[in-house]
Scaffold this motif. Structure first.
Motif, PDB file in Angstrom:
ATOM      1  N   ASP A  50       0.815  -1.217   0.000  1.00  0.00           N
ATOM      2  CA  ASP A  50       0.000   0.000   0.000  1.00  0.00           C
ATOM      3  C   ASP A  50       0.852   1.271   0.000  1.00  0.00           C
ATOM      4  O   ASP A  50       0.504   2.263   0.646  1.00  0.00           O
ATOM      5  CB  ASP A  50      -0.956   0.013   1.199  1.00  0.00           C
ATOM      6  CG  ASP A  50      -1.924  -1.157   1.175  1.00  0.00           C
ATOM      7  OD1 ASP A  50      -2.385  -1.520   0.077  1.00  0.00           O
ATOM      8  OD2 ASP A  50      -2.201  -1.709   2.254  1.00  0.00           O
ATOM      9  N   GLY A  51       1.994   1.218  -0.689  1.00  0.00           N
ATOM     10  CA  GLY A  51       2.839   2.395  -0.790  1.00  0.00           C
ATOM     11  C   GLY A  51       3.742   2.639   0.407  1.00  0.00           C
ATOM     12  O   GLY A  51       4.353   3.696   0.526  1.00  0.00           O
ATOM     13  N   ALA A  68       5.535   5.906  -0.519  1.00  0.00           N
ATOM     14  CA  ALA A  68       5.309   6.318  -1.904  1.00  0.00           C
ATOM     15  C   ALA A  68       4.135   7.292  -1.890  1.00  0.00           C
ATOM     16  O   ALA A  68       3.392   7.391  -0.902  1.00  0.00           O
ATOM     17  CB  ALA A  68       4.994   5.096  -2.767  1.00  0.00           C
ATOM     18  N   ARG A  69       3.949   8.009  -2.967  1.00  0.00           N
ATOM     19  CA  ARG A  69       2.841   8.981  -3.039  1.00  0.00           C
ATOM     20  C   ARG A  69       1.498   8.349  -2.709  1.00  0.00           C
ATOM     21  O   ARG A  69       0.667   8.950  -2.046  1.00  0.00           O
ATOM     22  CB  ARG A  69       2.774   9.615  -4.422  1.00  0.00           C
ATOM     23  CG  ARG A  69       3.816  10.658  -4.650  1.00  0.00           C
ATOM     24  CD  ARG A  69       3.491  11.413  -5.936  1.00  0.00           C
ATOM     25  NE  ARG A  69       4.537  12.348  -6.248  1.00  0.00           N
ATOM     26  CZ  ARG A  69       4.575  13.594  -5.801  1.00  0.00           C
ATOM     27  NH1 ARG A  69       3.618  14.031  -5.032  1.00  0.00           N
ATOM     28  NH2 ARG A  69       5.561  14.380  -6.135  1.00  0.00           N
ATOM     29  N   GLU A  70       1.304   7.131  -3.187  1.00  0.00           N
ATOM     30  CA  GLU A  70       0.000   6.474  -2.974  1.00  0.00           C
ATOM     31  C   GLU A  70      -0.332   6.294  -1.495  1.00  0.00           C
ATOM     32  O   GLU A  70      -1.496   6.243  -1.120  1.00  0.00           O
ATOM     33  CB  GLU A  70      -0.058   5.136  -3.696  1.00  0.00           C
ATOM     34  CG  GLU A  70       0.807   4.072  -3.061  1.00  0.00           C
ATOM     35  CD  GLU A  70       0.701   2.730  -3.760  1.00  0.00           C
ATOM     36  OE1 GLU A  70      -0.205   1.947  -3.416  1.00  0.00           O
ATOM     37  OE2 GLU A  70       1.542   2.476  -4.637  1.00  0.00           O
ATOM     38  N   ALA A  71       0.674   6.215  -0.629  1.00  0.00           N
ATOM     39  CA  ALA A  71       0.432   6.027   0.797  1.00  0.00           C
ATOM     40  C   ALA A  71      -0.308   7.222   1.392  1.00  0.00           C
ATOM     41  O   ALA A  71      -1.097   7.060   2.330  1.00  0.00           O
ATOM     42  CB  ALA A  71       1.751   5.819   1.537  1.00  0.00           C
ATOM     43  N   THR A  73      -2.625   8.962   0.118  1.00  0.00           N
ATOM     44  CA  THR A  73      -4.030   9.077  -0.275  1.00  0.00           C
ATOM     45  C   THR A  73      -4.933   8.397   0.756  1.00  0.00           C
ATOM     46  O   THR A  73      -6.145   8.510   0.675  1.00  0.00           O
ATOM     47  CB  THR A  73      -4.268   8.438  -1.659  1.00  0.00           C
ATOM     48  OG1 THR A  73      -3.962   7.045  -1.594  1.00  0.00           O
ATOM     49  CG2 THR A  73      -3.410   9.102  -2.726  1.00  0.00           C
ATOM     50  N   ARG A  74      -4.341   7.728   1.711  1.00  0.00           N
ATOM     51  CA  ARG A  74      -5.084   7.012   2.741  1.00  0.00           C
ATOM     52  C   ARG A  74      -5.341   7.923   3.936  1.00  0.00           C
ATOM     53  O   ARG A  74      -4.633   8.900   4.152  1.00  0.00           O
ATOM     54  CB  ARG A  74      -4.295   5.782   3.177  1.00  0.00           C
ATOM     55  CG  ARG A  74      -3.937   4.889   1.970  1.00  0.00           C
ATOM     56  CD  ARG A  74      -3.102   3.758   2.406  1.00  0.00           C
ATOM     57  NE  ARG A  74      -3.891   3.028   3.388  1.00  0.00           N
ATOM     58  CZ  ARG A  74      -4.046   1.735   3.420  1.00  0.00           C
ATOM     59  NH1 ARG A  74      -3.432   0.998   2.563  1.00  0.00           N
ATOM     60  NH2 ARG A  74      -4.787   1.153   4.323  1.00  0.00           N
ATOM     61  N   LEU A  79      -3.259   4.663   7.282  1.00  0.00           N
ATOM     62  CA  LEU A  79      -1.819   4.667   7.065  1.00  0.00           C
ATOM     63  C   LEU A  79      -1.085   4.118   8.292  1.00  0.00           C
ATOM     64  O   LEU A  79      -0.166   3.293   8.171  1.00  0.00           O
ATOM     65  CB  LEU A  79      -1.337   6.080   6.734  1.00  0.00           C
ATOM     66  CG  LEU A  79       0.140   6.238   6.402  1.00  0.00           C
ATOM     67  CD1 LEU A  79       0.550   5.351   5.233  1.00  0.00           C
ATOM     68  CD2 LEU A  79       0.434   7.708   6.089  1.00  0.00           C
ATOM     69  N   THR A  82      -1.437   0.396   8.415  1.00  0.00           N
ATOM     70  CA  THR A  82      -0.564  -0.233   7.426  1.00  0.00           C
ATOM     71  C   THR A  82       0.866  -0.311   7.952  1.00  0.00           C
ATOM     72  O   THR A  82       1.525  -1.351   7.840  1.00  0.00           O
ATOM     73  CB  THR A  82      -0.600   0.548   6.091  1.00  0.00           C
ATOM     74  OG1 THR A  82      -1.926   0.495   5.564  1.00  0.00           O
ATOM     75  CG2 THR A  82       0.368  -0.031   5.080  1.00  0.00           C
TER      76      THR A  82
END
Length: 129
Positions: A50-51, A68-71, A73-74, A79, A82
């Motif tokens: 999940d990034g 990562a950038r995608e992390a 967005t949570r 986060l 995760t």
């Protein structure tokens, strides 16, 4: 480069024979082979998802954390969950690696759960028979 034996004389080995290489006594570890403690200290394990990438040492202590950038967005709680989940996964892997190293040098009978102090059939501390 000149050879030096244990006698300290150039070009002599055990017994003073010229050019004979000497080896360290059996109880002295080779400088090329890391000690048990060194091998355990070097253990790292990584889990990703999940990034998020989490790296821990043998004790499960985080030694690396990447996002990562995608992390981002949570939600913060998602986060955090995760990171905790990945840290737990990496810690279990690091512990398994450490156990593998220890089992190379410790007799198998000593690693059985019943032979460790505080484990097995002994009653818990403070209980009365």
């Amino acid at each position: 480069m000149p050879e030096f034996g244990t006698s300290g004389r150039r070009g002599t080995g055990p017994g003073g024979s010229p050019g004979a290489a000497s080896s360290p006594p059996p109880d002295v570890p080779s400088p090329d082979v890391p000690s048990l403690g060194g091998r355990l200290d070097a253990i790292r394990a990584t889990a990703s998802g999940d990034g998020v990438t989490v790296t821990v040492d043998l004790h499960g202590k985080p030694v690396g954390l990447e996002f990562a950038r995608e992390a981002f967005t949570r939600t913060p709680s998602a986060l955090a969950e995760t990171v905790r989940r990945l840290a737990d996964e990496a810690a279990a892997d690091a512990l398994a690696r450490g156990l593998a190293v220890v089992t190379e040098v410790v007799p198998a009978g000593l690693l059985d759960s019943g032979s460790r102090p505080g484990h097995g059939s002994a009653p818990p501390v403070g209980s009365h028979p």
